[in-house]
Write a protein that holds these residues in place. Structure first.
Motif, PDB file in Angstrom:
ATOM      1  N   GLU A  55      33.548  33.847  50.614  1.00 34.72           N
ATOM      2  CA  GLU A  55      34.662  34.236  51.481  1.00 34.72           C
ATOM      3  C   GLU A  55      35.518  35.332  50.814  1.00 34.72           C
ATOM      4  OE1 GLU A  55      34.438  32.630  54.516  1.00 34.72           O
ATOM      5  OE2 GLU A  55      35.953  34.115  55.088  1.00 34.72           O
ATOM      6  N   LEU A  56      35.736  35.197  49.515  1.00 36.13           N
ATOM      7  CA  LEU A  56      36.514  36.227  48.809  1.00 36.13           C
ATOM      8  C   LEU A  56      35.780  37.571  48.835  1.00 36.13           C
ATOM      9  CD1 LEU A  56      37.779  34.137  45.757  1.00 36.13           C
ATOM     10  CD2 LEU A  56      39.240  35.304  47.431  1.00 36.13           C
ATOM     11  N   HIS A  57      34.476  37.540  48.606  1.00 37.15           N
ATOM     12  CA  HIS A  57      33.707  38.796  48.660  1.00 37.15           C
ATOM     13  C   HIS A  57      33.773  39.407  50.055  1.00 37.15           C
ATOM     14  CE1 HIS A  57      32.001  39.065  44.673  1.00 37.15           C
ATOM     15  NE2 HIS A  57      31.649  37.799  44.699  1.00 37.15           N
ATOM     16  N   ALA A  58      33.618  38.558  51.069  1.00 40.44           N
ATOM     17  CA  ALA A  58      33.603  39.086  52.448  1.00 40.44           C
ATOM     18  C   ALA A  58      34.923  39.776  52.780  1.00 40.44           C
ATOM     19  CB  ALA A  58      33.336  37.949  53.431  1.00 40.44           C
ATOM     20  N   ARG A  59      36.038  39.233  52.273  1.00 36.01           N
ATOM     21  CA  ARG A  59      37.352  39.772  52.660  1.00 36.01           C
ATOM     22  C   ARG A  59      37.857  40.880  51.740  1.00 36.01           C
ATOM     23  NH1 ARG A  59      40.735  34.266  54.353  1.00 36.01           N
ATOM     24  NH2 ARG A  59      38.953  33.140  55.231  1.00 36.01           N
ATOM     25  N   LEU A  60      37.399  40.891  50.482  1.00 40.02           N
ATOM     26  CA  LEU A  60      37.993  41.826  49.517  1.00 40.02           C
ATOM     27  C   LEU A  60      37.075  42.975  49.080  1.00 40.02           C
ATOM     28  CD1 LEU A  60      39.982  39.266  47.352  1.00 40.02           C
ATOM     29  CD2 LEU A  60      40.982  41.322  48.369  1.00 40.02           C
ATOM     30  N   ASP A  61      35.750  42.780  49.095  1.00 38.96           N
ATOM     31  CA  ASP A  61      34.864  43.846  48.607  1.00 38.96           C
ATOM     32  C   ASP A  61      34.838  45.019  49.588  1.00 38.96           C
ATOM     33  OD1 ASP A  61      34.276  42.245  46.487  1.00 38.96           O
ATOM     34  OD2 ASP A  61      32.207  41.795  47.090  1.00 38.96           O
ATOM     35  N   LEU A  62      34.764  46.219  49.045  1.00 35.50           N
ATOM     36  CA  LEU A  62      34.603  47.408  49.877  1.00 35.50           C
ATOM     37  C   LEU A  62      33.129  47.814  49.855  1.00 35.50           C
ATOM     38  CD1 LEU A  62      37.653  49.575  48.745  1.00 35.50           C
ATOM     39  CD2 LEU A  62      37.416  48.220  50.843  1.00 35.50           C
ATOM     40  N   ALA A  63      32.697  48.521  50.902  1.00 34.76           N
ATOM     41  CA  ALA A  63      31.292  48.938  50.974  1.00 34.76           C
ATOM     42  C   ALA A  63      30.937  49.834  49.798  1.00 34.76           C
ATOM     43  CB  ALA A  63      31.049  49.657  52.300  1.00 34.76           C
ATOM     44  N   ASP A  64      31.902  50.663  49.356  1.00 36.21           N
ATOM     45  CA  ASP A  64      31.568  51.679  48.354  1.00 36.21           C
ATOM     46  C   ASP A  64      32.303  51.477  47.025  1.00 36.21           C
ATOM     47  OD1 ASP A  64      34.045  52.064  49.297  1.00 36.21           O
ATOM     48  OD2 ASP A  64      33.845  54.211  49.695  1.00 36.21           O
ATOM     49  N   GLY A  65      32.685  50.233  46.718  1.00 31.49           N
ATOM     50  CA  GLY A  65      33.386  50.012  45.444  1.00 31.49           C
ATOM     51  C   GLY A  65      32.768  48.878  44.681  1.00 31.49           C
ATOM     52  N   PRO A  66      33.236  48.631  43.454  1.00 29.86           N
ATOM     53  CA  PRO A  66      32.698  47.505  42.693  1.00 29.86           C
ATOM     54  C   PRO A  66      33.127  46.185  43.341  1.00 29.86           C
ATOM     55  CG  PRO A  66      34.566  48.485  41.555  1.00 29.86           C
ATOM     56  CD  PRO A  66      34.300  49.340  42.756  1.00 29.86           C
ATOM     57  N   PRO A  67      32.224  45.191  43.434  1.00 28.42           N
ATOM     58  CA  PRO A  67      32.613  43.901  44.017  1.00 28.42           C
ATOM     59  C   PRO A  67      33.516  43.125  43.065  1.00 28.42           C
ATOM     60  CG  PRO A  67      30.372  43.785  43.174  1.00 28.42           C
ATOM     61  CD  PRO A  67      30.833  45.203  42.966  1.00 28.42           C
ATOM     62  N   LEU A  68      34.168  42.102  43.576  1.00 34.50           N
ATOM     63  CA  LEU A  68      34.929  41.173  42.723  1.00 34.50           C
ATOM     64  C   LEU A  68      33.998  40.616  41.655  1.00 34.50           C
ATOM     65  CD1 LEU A  68      36.718  38.660  45.131  1.00 34.50           C
ATOM     66  CD2 LEU A  68      37.773  40.496  43.825  1.00 34.50           C
ATOM     67  N   ASN A  69      34.546  40.305  40.501  1.00 31.42           N
ATOM     68  CA  ASN A  69      33.761  39.611  39.477  1.00 31.42           C
ATOM     69  C   ASN A  69      33.910  38.109  39.688  1.00 31.42           C
ATOM     70  OD1 ASN A  69      33.089  42.051  38.036  1.00 31.42           O
ATOM     71  ND2 ASN A  69      35.239  42.100  37.368  1.00 31.42           N
ATOM     72  N   ASP A  70      32.772  37.414  39.771  1.00 29.71           N
ATOM     73  CA  ASP A  70      32.811  35.950  39.866  1.00 29.71           C
ATOM     74  C   ASP A  70      32.952  35.370  38.460  1.00 29.71           C
ATOM     75  OD1 ASP A  70      31.867  36.867  42.260  1.00 29.71           O
ATOM     76  OD2 ASP A  70      30.426  35.245  42.533  1.00 29.71           O
ATOM     77  N   GLY A  71      33.364  34.118  38.408  1.00 28.04           N
ATOM     78  CA  GLY A  71      33.444  33.428  37.122  1.00 28.04           C
ATOM     79  C   GLY A  71      33.805  31.990  37.356  1.00 28.04           C
ATOM     80  N   PRO A  72      33.817  31.173  36.297  1.00 26.46           N
ATOM     81  CA  PRO A  72      34.170  29.771  36.462  1.00 26.46           C
ATOM     82  C   PRO A  72      35.583  29.617  37.028  1.00 26.46           C
ATOM     83  CG  PRO A  72      33.366  30.218  34.234  1.00 26.46           C
ATOM     84  CD  PRO A  72      33.507  31.539  34.910  1.00 26.46           C
ATOM     85  N   ILE A  73      35.736  28.717  37.987  1.00 29.43           N
ATOM     86  CA  ILE A  73      37.051  28.449  38.581  1.00 29.43           C
ATOM     87  C   ILE A  73      37.757  27.399  37.721  1.00 29.43           C
ATOM     88  CG2 ILE A  73      38.238  27.555  40.627  1.00 29.43           C
ATOM     89  CD1 ILE A  73      35.956  28.718  42.327  1.00 29.43           C
ATOM     90  N   ILE A  74      38.918  27.754  37.186  1.00 25.38           N
ATOM     91  CA  ILE A  74      39.577  26.836  36.246  1.00 25.38           C
ATOM     92  C   ILE A  74      40.756  26.089  36.877  1.00 25.38           C
ATOM     93  CG2 ILE A  74      38.819  27.861  34.067  1.00 25.38           C
ATOM     94  CD1 ILE A  74      41.199  29.655  34.038  1.00 25.38           C
ATOM     95  N   GLU A  75      41.143  26.487  38.078  1.00 22.54           N
ATOM     96  CA  GLU A  75      42.224  25.770  38.766  1.00 22.54           C
ATOM     97  C   GLU A  75      42.108  26.109  40.238  1.00 22.54           C
ATOM     98  OE1 GLU A  75      46.204  24.670  40.248  1.00 22.54           O
ATOM     99  OE2 GLU A  75      45.261  26.625  40.439  1.00 22.54           O
ATOM    100  N   ARG A  76      42.421  25.136  41.111  1.00 23.00           N
ATOM    101  CA  ARG A  76      42.358  25.409  42.551  1.00 23.00           C
ATOM    102  C   ARG A  76      43.374  24.539  43.287  1.00 23.00           C
ATOM    103  NH1 ARG A  76      36.426  24.605  43.591  1.00 23.00           N
ATOM    104  NH2 ARG A  76      36.220  24.674  41.344  1.00 23.00           N
ATOM    105  N   GLY A  77      43.883  25.038  44.400  1.00 24.94           N
ATOM    106  CA  GLY A  77      44.845  24.239  45.171  1.00 24.94           C
ATOM    107  C   GLY A  77      45.131  24.908  46.503  1.00 24.94           C
ATOM    108  N   ILE A  78      45.701  24.123  47.418  1.00 23.55           N
ATOM    109  CA  ILE A  78      46.073  24.650  48.739  1.00 23.55           C
ATOM    110  C   ILE A  78      47.585  24.582  48.893  1.00 23.55           C
ATOM    111  CG2 ILE A  78      45.935  24.175  51.224  1.00 23.55           C
ATOM    112  CD1 ILE A  78      42.985  23.572  50.867  1.00 23.55           C
TER     113      ILE A  78
END
Ligand code: APR
Ligand code: PHB
Length: 392
Positions: free
Chosen positions: A242-265
């Motif tokens: 979902e983050l890639h779909a909303r934030l990546d641009l067609a012609d730019g570097p994608p987000l870097n994935d990595g281990p998620i160390i904290e999460r919340g709503i």
């Protein structure tokens, strides 16, 4: 036990107030419901206005902030597949923001307070307030197995939105203004280098997303999600896709994935009570007002309140003046309402509201975004609100 000012809550508001008072030679005791590790580990926002940074330096707690804070001169608005930079620094004639986690501010304030040998009582329970409309208010609470009473001249209610101070005021004495939004943010901290060195606020047909950071190796990322979503519904794969779909641009570097160390709503709420005072009780920070996080104003408002309250108490104790205390609520509320408007405006411009209006609101939002990045006047307005208006 007696002190001059009893401070309820060891968040940014309560802790910063304790330091301001200490600088003025005014005694205070901080009472906090949670334990120290919990308060220091609670991940919250991370954008500091210059006025907030300045206060932390004035209080002598800015050393790590100076080393580790990330100074940003711009941020991006992204929509229709393009990223547009708002050059805050140039548009405002030199203002910037600093990215530094709220819990780092809290850690620095607690460490210095304890080094000074000044009191913070953690894990207090059953706090109740008494005698607010007399001249000798009292706070009763439990600490360990002991029932305690703290008498004082004033009480500072810095215990956040869910605290006991605001509900201790007779209901008829307060006017409540509030707005609830039909969505929430899912926020993560990830061990991943931010793809963009500056924040990206993205308006996307799938919903809002934000790329922020905490350091050159830790990203802070948010996604708009339905209000009643549970964190268990979001697997790591679903979050990243979902983050890639909303934030990546067609012609730019994608987000870097990595281990998620904290999460919340986090739910969204705009909330203000007026006045921010009842008798000898003064409310500061989230106890008196909350903003949706899109404008990054919550912690900055808390610190701004405390600056006003600290100066007013100093005028009372050192110059026998009560006019600043009398004006406390009105002084703070001018800034509060500016931040309320800005936070509502950013939220309204950047989220999908799912309205069944044939796309009318969506077109208005796109038009507002195009205008904001295309007009110097509109870009200046967003930049000066974001960096923090000095005169409100
Ligand atoms: N007794 C004692 N302490 C309490 C009680 C209580 N009954 N209820 C709450 N507290 C404590 C909480 O545990 C918390 O540590 O009061 C503190 C309030 O801190 P915050 O919620 O961080 O509020 P504030 O200091 O006003 O800072 C505002 O925090 O919520 C974010 O987005 C907001 O960034 C903003 C900032
Ligand atoms: C954050 O870094 O946590 C952050 C940044 C900007 C916001 C909200 C949160 O608007």
């Amino acid at each position: 036990m007696h002190t001059q000012v009893a401070i309820i809550g060891a968040g940014p508001a309560g802790l910063a107030l304790a330091h301001v008072l200490h600088q003025h030679g005014i005694a205070s005791v901080v009472l906090e419901h949670r334990d120290r590790a919990y308060v220091e580990g609670r991940v919250r926002a991370g954008v500091l206005e210059q006025g907030t940074v300045d206060l932390l330096h004035e209080l002598g707690v800015g050393e790590r902030l100076r080393r580790e804070g990330l100074v940003h001169h711009g941020f991006y608005l992204q929509f229709e597949g393009e990223r547009h930079r708002i050059d805050m620094h140039e548009l405002t004639g030199g203002s910037a923001i600093t990215v530094y986690g709220q819990q780092e501010v809290v850690k620095d304030l607690i460490a210095t307070r304890l080094e000074q040998g000044e009191p913070i009582l953690f894990e207090v329970a059953d706090v109740t307030l008494h005698g607010l409309d007399g001249d000798r208010p009292r706070v009763r609470f439990r600490h360990g197995d002991e029932a305690r009473e703290l008498t004082c001249d004033y009480i500072a209610g810095c215990d956040g939105f869910h605290g006991v101070c605001r509900p201790s005021i007779p209901a008829g004495a307060l006017t409540v203004y509030q707005k609830i939004y039909p969505f929430a943010w899912l926020g993560i901290l990830a061990q991943a280098a931010p793809a963009s060195a500056e924040l990206i606020y993205a308006y996307h047909e799938r919903g809002f997303a934000l790329q922020s950071m905490r350091s050159p190796t830790v990203s802070r990322l948010y996604l708009q999600c339905p209000l009643d979503d549970q964190i268990a519904q979001w697997s790591d794969d679903r979050i990243w896709s979902e983050l890639h779909a909303r934030l990546d641009l067609a012609d730019g570097p994608p987000l870097n994935d990595g281990p998620i160390i904290e999460r919340g709503i986090t739910a969204f709420r705009s909330f203000v009570v007026e006045p921010m005072q009842y008798g000898r009780l003064f409310l500061a920070g989230d106890a008196a007002h909350t903003v949706p996080p899109t404008g990054a104003k919550g912690m900055n408002l808390a610190i701004a309140d405390v600056r006003v309250l600290g100066a007013a108490l100093a005028a009372h104790y050192h110059a026998g003046r009560n006019d600043l205390l009398a004006a406390y609520s009105a002084t703070c509320l001018r800034r509060v309402w500016r931040a309320e408007h800005f936070s509502w405006y950013m939220t309204s411009m950047l989220h999908r509201f799912g309205e069944d209006d044939g796309g009318f609101q969506h077109q208005l939002q796109l038009s507002q975004l195009r205008y904001t990045v295309g007009s110097r006047a509109a870009a200046t307005s967003i930049a000066e609100n974001y960096t923090g208006i000095v005169r409100v």
